[in-house]
Design a protein around this motif. Structure first.
Motif, PDB file in Angstrom:
ATOM      1  N   UNK A 150       0.721  -1.211   0.128  1.00 35.91           N
ATOM      2  CA  UNK A 150       0.066  -0.001  -0.034  1.00 35.91           C
ATOM      3  C   UNK A 150       0.919   1.340  -0.157  1.00 35.91           C
ATOM      4  N   UNK A 151       1.844   0.996   0.265  1.00 35.98           N
ATOM      5  CA  UNK A 151       3.037   2.243   0.368  1.00 35.98           C
ATOM      6  C   UNK A 151       3.609   2.612  -1.139  1.00 35.98           C
ATOM      7  N   UNK A 152       3.382   1.828  -2.345  1.00 33.99           N
ATOM      8  CA  UNK A 152       3.801   1.765  -3.316  1.00 33.99           C
ATOM      9  C   UNK A 152       2.824   2.221  -4.432  1.00 33.99           C
ATOM     10  N   UNK A 153       3.343   2.963  -5.372  1.00 33.55           N
ATOM     11  CA  UNK A 153       2.347   3.559  -6.552  1.00 33.55           C
ATOM     12  C   UNK A 153       2.693   2.446  -7.717  1.00 33.55           C
ATOM     13  N   UNK A 154       3.784   1.687  -7.801  1.00 35.65           N
ATOM     14  CA  UNK A 154       4.214   0.689  -8.881  1.00 35.65           C
ATOM     15  C   UNK A 154       5.359  -0.108  -8.486  1.00 35.65           C
ATOM     16  N   UNK A 155       5.456  -1.242  -9.146  1.00 29.06           N
ATOM     17  CA  UNK A 155       6.652  -2.059  -9.062  1.00 29.06           C
ATOM     18  C   UNK A 155       7.218  -2.514 -10.237  1.00 29.06           C
ATOM     19  N   UNK A 156       8.722  -2.298 -10.119  1.00 31.62           N
ATOM     20  CA  UNK A 156       9.399  -2.913 -11.431  1.00 31.62           C
ATOM     21  C   UNK A 156      10.383  -4.065 -10.973  1.00 31.62           C
ATOM     22  N   UNK A 157      10.469  -5.105 -11.795  1.00 32.78           N
ATOM     23  CA  UNK A 157      11.363  -6.259 -11.420  1.00 32.78           C
ATOM     24  C   UNK A 157      12.002  -6.481 -12.704  1.00 32.78           C
ATOM     25  N   UNK A 158      13.502  -6.641 -12.283  1.00 25.81           N
ATOM     26  CA  UNK A 158      14.427  -6.916 -13.441  1.00 25.81           C
ATOM     27  C   UNK A 158      15.139  -8.042 -12.877  1.00 25.81           C
ATOM     28  N   UNK A 159      15.233  -9.097 -13.803  1.00 23.90           N
ATOM     29  CA  UNK A 159      16.178 -10.203 -13.584  1.00 23.90           C
ATOM     30  C   UNK A 159      15.475 -10.818 -12.481  1.00 23.90           C
ATOM     31  N   UNK A 160      14.354 -11.244 -12.308  1.00 24.09           N
ATOM     32  CA  UNK A 160      13.720 -11.791 -11.262  1.00 24.09           C
ATOM     33  C   UNK A 160      13.627 -13.395 -11.383  1.00 24.09           C
ATOM     34  N   UNK A 161      13.465 -14.226 -10.612  1.00 24.98           N
ATOM     35  CA  UNK A 161      13.745 -15.570 -10.639  1.00 24.98           C
ATOM     36  C   UNK A 161      12.237 -16.355 -10.312  1.00 24.98           C
ATOM     37  N   UNK A 162      12.070 -17.332 -11.151  1.00 23.56           N
ATOM     38  CA  UNK A 162      10.699 -18.218 -10.881  1.00 23.56           C
ATOM     39  C   UNK A 162      11.005 -18.973  -9.558  1.00 23.56           C
ATOM     40  N   UNK A 163      10.140 -19.865  -9.190  1.00 25.52           N
ATOM     41  CA  UNK A 163       9.958 -20.715  -8.076  1.00 25.52           C
ATOM     42  C   UNK A 163      11.605 -21.529  -8.044  1.00 25.52           C
ATOM     43  N   UNK A 164      12.032 -21.808  -6.855  1.00 29.12           N
ATOM     44  CA  UNK A 164      13.184 -22.552  -6.798  1.00 29.12           C
ATOM     45  C   UNK A 164      13.185 -23.950  -7.336  1.00 29.12           C
ATOM     46  N   UNK A 165      12.170 -24.591  -7.142  1.00 29.66           N
ATOM     47  CA  UNK A 165      12.284 -25.856  -7.382  1.00 29.66           C
ATOM     48  C   UNK A 165      12.966 -26.820  -6.577  1.00 29.66           C
ATOM     49  N   UNK A 166      13.310 -28.134  -6.916  1.00 31.13           N
ATOM     50  CA  UNK A 166      14.173 -29.290  -6.169  1.00 31.13           C
ATOM     51  C   UNK A 166      15.605 -28.615  -6.127  1.00 31.13           C
ATOM     52  N   UNK A 167      16.145 -27.945  -7.113  1.00 36.10           N
ATOM     53  CA  UNK A 167      17.551 -27.710  -7.007  1.00 36.10           C
ATOM     54  C   UNK A 167      17.658 -26.388  -5.918  1.00 36.10           C
ATOM     55  N   UNK A 168      16.726 -25.588  -6.269  1.00 42.49           N
ATOM     56  CA  UNK A 168      16.707 -24.241  -5.160  1.00 42.49           C
ATOM     57  C   UNK A 168      16.693 -24.857  -3.577  1.00 42.49           C
ATOM     58  N   UNK A 169      15.810 -25.839  -3.520  1.00 42.35           N
ATOM     59  CA  UNK A 169      15.311 -26.453  -2.163  1.00 42.35           C
ATOM     60  C   UNK A 169      16.734 -27.015  -1.682  1.00 42.35           C
ATOM     61  N   UNK A 170      17.263 -27.925  -2.748  1.00 39.96           N
ATOM     62  CA  UNK A 170      18.655 -28.596  -2.169  1.00 39.96           C
ATOM     63  C   UNK A 170      19.569 -27.582  -1.891  1.00 39.96           C
ATOM     64  N   UNK A 171      19.771 -26.382  -2.472  1.00 39.42           N
ATOM     65  CA  UNK A 171      20.731 -25.252  -2.125  1.00 39.42           C
ATOM     66  C   UNK A 171      20.569 -24.549  -0.899  1.00 39.42           C
ATOM     67  N   UNK A 172      19.227 -24.491  -0.654  1.00 37.24           N
ATOM     68  CA  UNK A 172      19.063 -24.134   1.032  1.00 37.24           C
ATOM     69  C   UNK A 172      19.230 -25.192   1.884  1.00 37.24           C
ATOM     70  N   UNK A 173      19.129 -26.187   1.681  1.00 35.52           N
ATOM     71  CA  UNK A 173      19.624 -27.216   2.686  1.00 35.52           C
ATOM     72  C   UNK A 173      21.112 -27.046   2.803  1.00 35.52           C
ATOM     73  N   UNK A 174      21.892 -26.952   1.517  1.00 34.92           N
ATOM     74  CA  UNK A 174      23.363 -26.858   1.902  1.00 34.92           C
ATOM     75  C   UNK A 174      23.764 -25.784   2.409  1.00 34.92           C
TER      76      UNK A 174
END
Length: 335
Positions: A150-174
């Motif tokens: 509610x504090x924002x008038x607009x949002x711009x995202x550059x180079x964002x990432x999709x869901x982490x998936x299996x490899x991302x979750x494995x990376x979090x564990x490591x």
């Protein structure tokens, strides 16, 4: 009241041509002194663009974009996140380069952005705020929009990432295991190899370790030569980053964003972080949870840093046009 204008001091990675840039230190509620750079237009701004930079870089790298924005009547505020840039390298002990916090670093940086929002609203009352996040900054921006949209008038995202998936979750564990065994501040060469290595491998034969960032060799070389960019991030950093990615990838989190918040996503087609597929995945999630104004722009053959690509002038022109459509004139009178 506007921040004071003063003579510009040189910044690491500075490309010049920015006579209206200045800086201040914002002490956020937990006492961390966050270094903030500002660029102000000559007239009352039509909006403020708050830039959240990516991992192991800093705000001064966005001078060129800030010049374009101020030329079109936008004020720009850009913090060096905790563990980054001049927030670490300034006077006194301000943390470890490439490390957000021993615990809860991702959420802490989101709250730093909230504290800076309060400062911007005090400096420029009534001026709408646009949050622009790149890479890690895009994840912070998505979290901010879910918590404080509610504090924002607009949002711009550059180079964002999709869901982490299996490899991302494995990376979090490591990363979590490494932080527990070696300490959260330990430089994680393992996680750096597991993430950046595959990113760069997509662009073999490699000239540098950072070829995946941009086709512009001058920009890559400037990044490589910059002592405040490219540090080996800590185990705690990777744990915090991947925790944040997993959180913002949940549709239930995206659903907390205001339905009428305009969102624009930009990406390089072959960006190994998200690219065309990851960006469209995120955009589809936003639309599925009811956001009404979601647009994307995928730049052909571009890599991760579209704002530092060979066609960055074209990228900036498109971004300014998107902003101008939503903020056609200044909404405030000159102070």
């Amino acid at each position: 009241m506007l921040p004071p204008r003063r003579a510009r001091r040189p910044l690491i990675g500075d490309h010049g041509g920015m006579p209206d840039a200045s800086s201040f230190v914002l002490r956020v509620p937990d006492g961390t002194p966050v270094h903030v750079t500002t660029w102000l237009p000559e007239e009352a701004p039509r909006a403020v663009v708050l830039i959240a930079h990516g991992m192991v870089e800093h705000a001064a790298r966005y001078d060129h974009l800030a010049q374009r924005l101020t030329d079109h009547g936008y004020a720009v505020y850009a913090p060096d996140h905790r563990g980054h840039g001049h927030t670490v390298s300034g006077r006194g002990e301000r943390g470890v380069l490439g490390h957000l916090a021993d615990e809860g670093g991702f959420a802490a940086v989101v709250d730093d952005l909230l504290a800076l929002t309060d400062r911007i609203e005090a400096d420029l009352p009534g001026v709408p705020i646009v949050l622009l996040g790149h890479s890690m900054g895009s994840l912070l921006a998505r979290a901010y929009a879910a918590r404080y949209g509610e504090r924002l008038a607009a949002l711009v995202l550059s180079g964002t990432a999709g869901a982490p998936g299996l490899l991302g979750n494995l990376g979090l564990t490591v990363a979590s295991l490494e932080a527990r065994l070696r300490g959260p501040r330990a430089a994680s060469h393992l996680m750096t190899a597991l993430t950046m290595g595959p990113y760069n491998a997509q662009f073999r034969p490699n000239r540098t370790r950072s070829d995946w960032l941009s086709r512009d060799t001058a920009q890559v070389d400037a990044y490589e030569a910059d002592p405040l960019s490219g540090a080996t991030a800590s185990a705690g950093f990777y744990r915090d980053l991947l925790t944040g990615l997993r959180w913002v990838s949940q549709p239930s989190v995206a659903a907390q964003m205001p339905r009428d918040l305009p969102v624009h996503l930009v990406a390089g087609e072959v960006d190994p972080v998200g690219g065309a597929a990851g960006t469209e995945e995120v955009a589809a999630m936003f639309r599925d949870v009811g956001l009404q104004d979601v647009t994307t722009r995928i730049w052909p053959d571009a890599r991760h840093e579209v704002l530092h690509e060979v066609n960055r002038d074209e990228v900036e022109t498109e971004l300014v046009a998107w902003l101008d459509d939503r903020f056609p004139t200044s909404t405030t009178s000159a102070p």
